[in-house]
Design a protein around this motif. Structure first.
Motif, PDB file in Angstrom:
ATOM      1  N   CYS A   1     -17.685 -43.102  18.265  1.00 41.18           N
ATOM      2  CA  CYS A   1     -16.895 -42.492  17.178  1.00 41.18           C
ATOM      3  C   CYS A   1     -15.494 -42.121  17.620  1.00 41.18           C
ATOM      4  O   CYS A   1     -14.546 -42.303  16.888  1.00 41.18           O
ATOM      5  N   ALA A   2     -15.394 -41.536  18.789  1.00 42.93           N
ATOM      6  CA  ALA A   2     -14.121 -40.895  19.157  1.00 42.93           C
ATOM      7  C   ALA A   2     -13.788 -41.129  20.626  1.00 42.93           C
ATOM      8  O   ALA A   2     -13.284 -40.245  21.300  1.00 42.93           O
ATOM      9  N   GLY A   3     -14.051 -42.341  21.110  1.00 44.22           N
ATOM     10  CA  GLY A   3     -13.877 -42.635  22.534  1.00 44.22           C
ATOM     11  C   GLY A   3     -12.486 -42.312  23.054  1.00 44.22           C
ATOM     12  O   GLY A   3     -12.342 -41.735  24.130  1.00 44.22           O
ATOM     13  N   GLU A   4     -11.465 -42.667  22.265  1.00 41.76           N
ATOM     14  CA  GLU A   4     -10.112 -42.443  22.769  1.00 41.76           C
ATOM     15  C   GLU A   4      -9.820 -40.958  22.927  1.00 41.76           C
ATOM     16  O   GLU A   4      -9.299 -40.521  23.949  1.00 41.76           O
ATOM     17  N   LEU A   5     -10.186 -40.168  21.911  1.00 39.69           N
ATOM     18  CA  LEU A   5      -9.926 -38.730  21.980  1.00 39.69           C
ATOM     19  C   LEU A   5     -10.736 -38.075  23.093  1.00 39.69           C
ATOM     20  O   LEU A   5     -10.234 -37.217  23.818  1.00 39.69           O
ATOM     21  N   VAL A   6     -11.987 -38.500  23.251  1.00 43.27           N
ATOM     22  CA  VAL A   6     -12.863 -37.907  24.274  1.00 43.27           C
ATOM     23  C   VAL A   6     -12.328 -38.223  25.675  1.00 43.27           C
ATOM     24  O   VAL A   6     -12.197 -37.322  26.526  1.00 43.27           O
ATOM     25  N   MET A   7     -11.967 -39.475  25.923  1.00 47.46           N
ATOM     26  CA  MET A   7     -11.502 -39.854  27.260  1.00 47.46           C
ATOM     27  C   MET A   7     -10.147 -39.196  27.582  1.00 47.46           C
ATOM     28  O   MET A   7      -9.897 -38.809  28.716  1.00 47.46           O
ATOM     29  N   GLU A   8      -9.301 -39.069  26.559  1.00 43.35           N
ATOM     30  CA  GLU A   8      -7.994 -38.431  26.749  1.00 43.35           C
ATOM     31  C   GLU A   8      -8.176 -36.953  27.113  1.00 43.35           C
ATOM     32  O   GLU A   8      -7.551 -36.446  28.037  1.00 43.35           O
ATOM     33  N   GLU A   9      -9.089 -36.302  26.383  1.00 40.97           N
ATOM     34  CA  GLU A   9      -9.366 -34.889  26.637  1.00 40.97           C
ATOM     35  C   GLU A   9      -9.944 -34.715  28.052  1.00 40.97           C
ATOM     36  O   GLU A   9      -9.600 -33.781  28.763  1.00 40.97           O
ATOM     37  N   ALA A  10     -10.820 -35.632  28.456  1.00 36.70           N
ATOM     38  CA  ALA A  10     -11.433 -35.548  29.788  1.00 36.70           C
ATOM     39  C   ALA A  10     -10.352 -35.677  30.868  1.00 36.70           C
ATOM     40  O   ALA A  10     -10.376 -34.966  31.871  1.00 36.70           O
ATOM     41  N   ARG A  11      -9.394 -36.571  30.644  1.00 36.79           N
ATOM     42  CA  ARG A  11      -8.284 -36.719  31.606  1.00 36.79           C
ATOM     43  C   ARG A  11      -7.473 -35.431  31.652  1.00 36.79           C
ATOM     44  O   ARG A  11      -7.194 -34.902  32.725  1.00 36.79           O
ATOM     45  N   ASP A  12      -7.125 -34.892  30.479  1.00 36.99           N
ATOM     46  CA  ASP A  12      -6.275 -33.698  30.423  1.00 36.99           C
ATOM     47  C   ASP A  12      -6.934 -32.486  31.067  1.00 36.99           C
ATOM     48  O   ASP A  12      -6.270 -31.649  31.657  1.00 36.99           O
ATOM     49  N   PHE A  13      -8.257 -32.364  30.912  1.00 39.11           N
ATOM     50  CA  PHE A  13      -8.946 -31.164  31.422  1.00 39.11           C
ATOM     51  C   PHE A  13      -9.641 -31.423  32.761  1.00 39.11           C
ATOM     52  O   PHE A  13     -10.359 -30.563  33.263  1.00 39.11           O
ATOM     53  N   GLY A  14      -9.455 -32.602  33.331  1.00 35.22           N
ATOM     54  CA  GLY A  14     -10.059 -32.905  34.635  1.00 35.22           C
ATOM     55  C   GLY A  14     -11.577 -32.885  34.598  1.00 35.22           C
ATOM     56  O   GLY A  14     -12.225 -32.551  35.594  1.00 35.22           O
ATOM     57  N   ALA A  15     -12.162 -33.242  33.447  1.00 38.36           N
ATOM     58  CA  ALA A  15     -13.636 -33.278  33.356  1.00 38.36           C
ATOM     59  C   ALA A  15     -14.108 -34.691  33.692  1.00 38.36           C
ATOM     60  O   ALA A  15     -13.555 -35.669  33.197  1.00 38.36           O
ATOM     61  N   LYS A  16     -15.116 -34.769  34.548  1.00 36.86           N
ATOM     62  CA  LYS A  16     -15.623 -36.087  34.931  1.00 36.86           C
ATOM     63  C   LYS A  16     -16.750 -36.488  33.984  1.00 36.86           C
ATOM     64  O   LYS A  16     -17.649 -35.704  33.733  1.00 36.86           O
ATOM     65  N   ILE A  17     -16.683 -37.710  33.451  1.00 34.60           N
ATOM     66  CA  ILE A  17     -17.765 -38.194  32.588  1.00 34.60           C
ATOM     67  C   ILE A  17     -18.569 -39.223  33.372  1.00 34.60           C
ATOM     68  O   ILE A  17     -18.040 -40.256  33.785  1.00 34.60           O
ATOM     69  N   LEU A  18     -19.829 -38.908  33.617  1.00 34.77           N
ATOM     70  CA  LEU A  18     -20.720 -39.807  34.363  1.00 34.77           C
ATOM     71  C   LEU A  18     -21.728 -40.411  33.393  1.00 34.77           C
ATOM     72  O   LEU A  18     -22.365 -39.678  32.644  1.00 34.77           O
ATOM     73  N   PRO A  19     -21.872 -41.736  33.401  1.00 29.83           N
ATOM     74  CA  PRO A  19     -22.760 -42.363  32.424  1.00 29.83           C
ATOM     75  C   PRO A  19     -24.228 -42.185  32.754  1.00 29.83           C
ATOM     76  O   PRO A  19     -24.629 -42.290  33.914  1.00 29.83           O
ATOM     77  N   VAL A  20     -25.027 -41.918  31.719  1.00 36.15           N
ATOM     78  CA  VAL A  20     -26.485 -41.876  31.859  1.00 36.15           C
ATOM     79  C   VAL A  20     -27.089 -43.192  31.366  1.00 36.15           C
ATOM     80  O   VAL A  20     -28.086 -43.666  31.888  1.00 36.15           O
ATOM     81  N   ASP A  21     -26.447 -43.791  30.362  1.00 36.14           N
ATOM     82  CA  ASP A  21     -26.930 -45.068  29.829  1.00 36.14           C
ATOM     83  C   ASP A  21     -27.087 -46.035  31.012  1.00 36.14           C
ATOM     84  O   ASP A  21     -26.178 -46.157  31.849  1.00 36.14           O
ATOM     85  N   SER A  22     -28.230 -46.714  31.099  1.00 35.73           N
ATOM     86  CA  SER A  22     -28.532 -47.478  32.315  1.00 35.73           C
ATOM     87  C   SER A  22     -27.506 -48.579  32.590  1.00 35.73           C
ATOM     88  O   SER A  22     -27.124 -48.812  33.735  1.00 35.73           O
TER      89      SER A  22
END
Ligand code: NDP
Ligand code: MG
Length: 381
Positions: free
Chosen positions: A128-149
């Protein structure tokens, strides 16, 4: 290993339960648990893992749970406010997003803004909102680790690659689902019970239907674009019935790196929690001497139209992912309610994609609006 304390959103589901098995086996702890309405399982999990906070999305379920946990000091909250509180919980360093559907979007954003590590199972959020989510993660230094195999496999196959320009393509493997090889005519009469029988994985109902329509692979295509900043033309899909290779990266020198293992979600869940370390865990080892021969085939996008629709949405970008996902969530719910047939899922998603206007660079409000409009289109077609 680093100390891990998680907030687990969607603890009573398939990913949620397997996450708790990893937590137990690896000596991690739990700060918060959330669910929709399954009070009995939540009570049992809360007693076993002693979190500070438990959240039931449904108000009545929360009231019931408060009574059941009256002899403990565990705080019980409800609704989206509760979910956001769990996502922001101070004592948890990691938030596992294992709720199903785009309801996971707001809590994921809240956890990102707190700089948490996100172990992301809830793919609908990125669709739904990949661009906004990834941008926010970059700005706030949050690491997104995938669970999907598949995405965990790609993550592992990309380790040590310092120049993304050396990646020729990402190759997502696809089991083909329960209806691999069937014609459209045969699919017109399949039932909910047929569609809920996945050959390799035991999962929640919604993702199991998505796996039968191949929409799941389409959602994963969009998920991979956002997680790895890859254009759609650099992502391919290969049907691999055995689900032993979980995905591959092809490099510019034509070397392919694959990640293998038994189809056991506890492995990618664990790696998202322990990364960059590896520790012994509960996942079943792969016995190479006795595993089936590995086969590869092309996906049939003419029969499984949801996959093609998702790839179109991926190329279109903007709010197309939100429309695709909202339409699919609504159509799958209608199918699970026995209100529409299996092939109607793709028809309704296509109708929403054709009738709901797609916007470039949508804001969060516009994404939520696109989701609503797509659901309405599906429900009133
Ligand atoms: P399940 O249906 O098994 O579990 C969903 C969880 O979310 C449950 O805890 C459920 O609570 C809760 N929940 C459901 N609806 C809501 C809501 N409206 N608000 C708040 N909480 C809600 O799903 P899965 O575990 O299979 O999947 C979870 C996510 O992980 C999905 O996005 C899926 O695509 C993804 N995923 C799953 C895989 C798998 O193997 N299962 C593999 C890869 C990705 P309750 O039990 O009370 O209803
Ligand atoms: Mg997957």
């Amino acid at each position: 290993m680093r100390t891990v304390r998680i907030s687990l959103l969607g603890s009573t589901g398939s990913i949620g339960k397997q996450t708790l098995e990893v937590v137990k086996a690896c000596g991690m702890s739990v700060g918060a648990l959330t669910a929709h309405s399954n009070v009995a399982r939540m009570e049992q999990q809360a007693r076993e893992f002693s979190p500070e906070l438990v959240v039931m999305m449904e108000e009545k379920a929360a009231d019931d749970l408060r009574v059941r946990l009256g002899d403990t000091s565990i705080r019980v909250c409800s609704g989206m406010d509760g979910l956001l509180e769990a996502a922001e919980l101070q004592s948890a360093d990691t938030v596992v997003t294992a709720v199903v559907g785009m309801v996971g979007l707001r809590p994921t954003m809240a956890a990102i803004r707190e700089g948490k590590r996100i172990a992301l199972a809830n793919k609908e959020t990125l669709v739904c909102a990949g661009e906004l989510v990834m941008e926010e993660a970059r700005d706030f230094g949050a690491k997104i680790l995938p669970v999907d195999s598949e995405h965990s496999a790609i993550f592992q196959a990309l380790e040590g690659c310092n120049h993304r320009s050396q990646v020729k393509r990402l190759i997502l493997t696809c089991s083909g689902g329960p209806f691999f090889g069937k014609t459209r005519e045969e699919l017109s009469s399949v039932t909910k019970a047929d569609a809920l029988k996945h050959p390799n994985w035991a999962m929640g109902a919604k993702i199991t239907i998505d796996s039968a329509t191949l929409m799941n692979k389409g959602l994963e295509f969009i998920e991979a674009m956002h997680l790895y900043h890859m254009p759609p033309e650099k992502i391919s899909i290969v049907v691999h019935r055995e689900s032993i290779i979980h995905s591959l990266v092809e490099y510019c020198d034509n070397s392919m790196i694959a990640q293998m293992g038994t189809p056991d979600m506890r492995l990618p869940i664990q790696y998202a929690l322990t990364y960059p370390e590896r520790v012994e865990g509960p996942a079943t080892p792969l016995d190479l001497w006795h595993c089936k021969p590995l086969t590869f085939a092309q996906p049939d996008v003419d029969t499984f139209r949801c996959l093609g629709l998702a790839m179109e949405a991926a190329k279109r970008g903007g709010s197309a992912g939100a429309v695709l996902n909202g339409a699919n969530e609504a159509a799958v719910a209608l199918f699970l309610d026995g209100k529409i047939g299996f092939l109607d899922i793709a028809d309704r998603v296509q109708y929403a994609m054709e009738t709901v206007g797609i916007l470039d660079n949508p804001s969060m409000t516009q994404i939520l609006e696109a989701d609503r409009a797509a659901r309405l289109a599906v429900e009133t077609m």
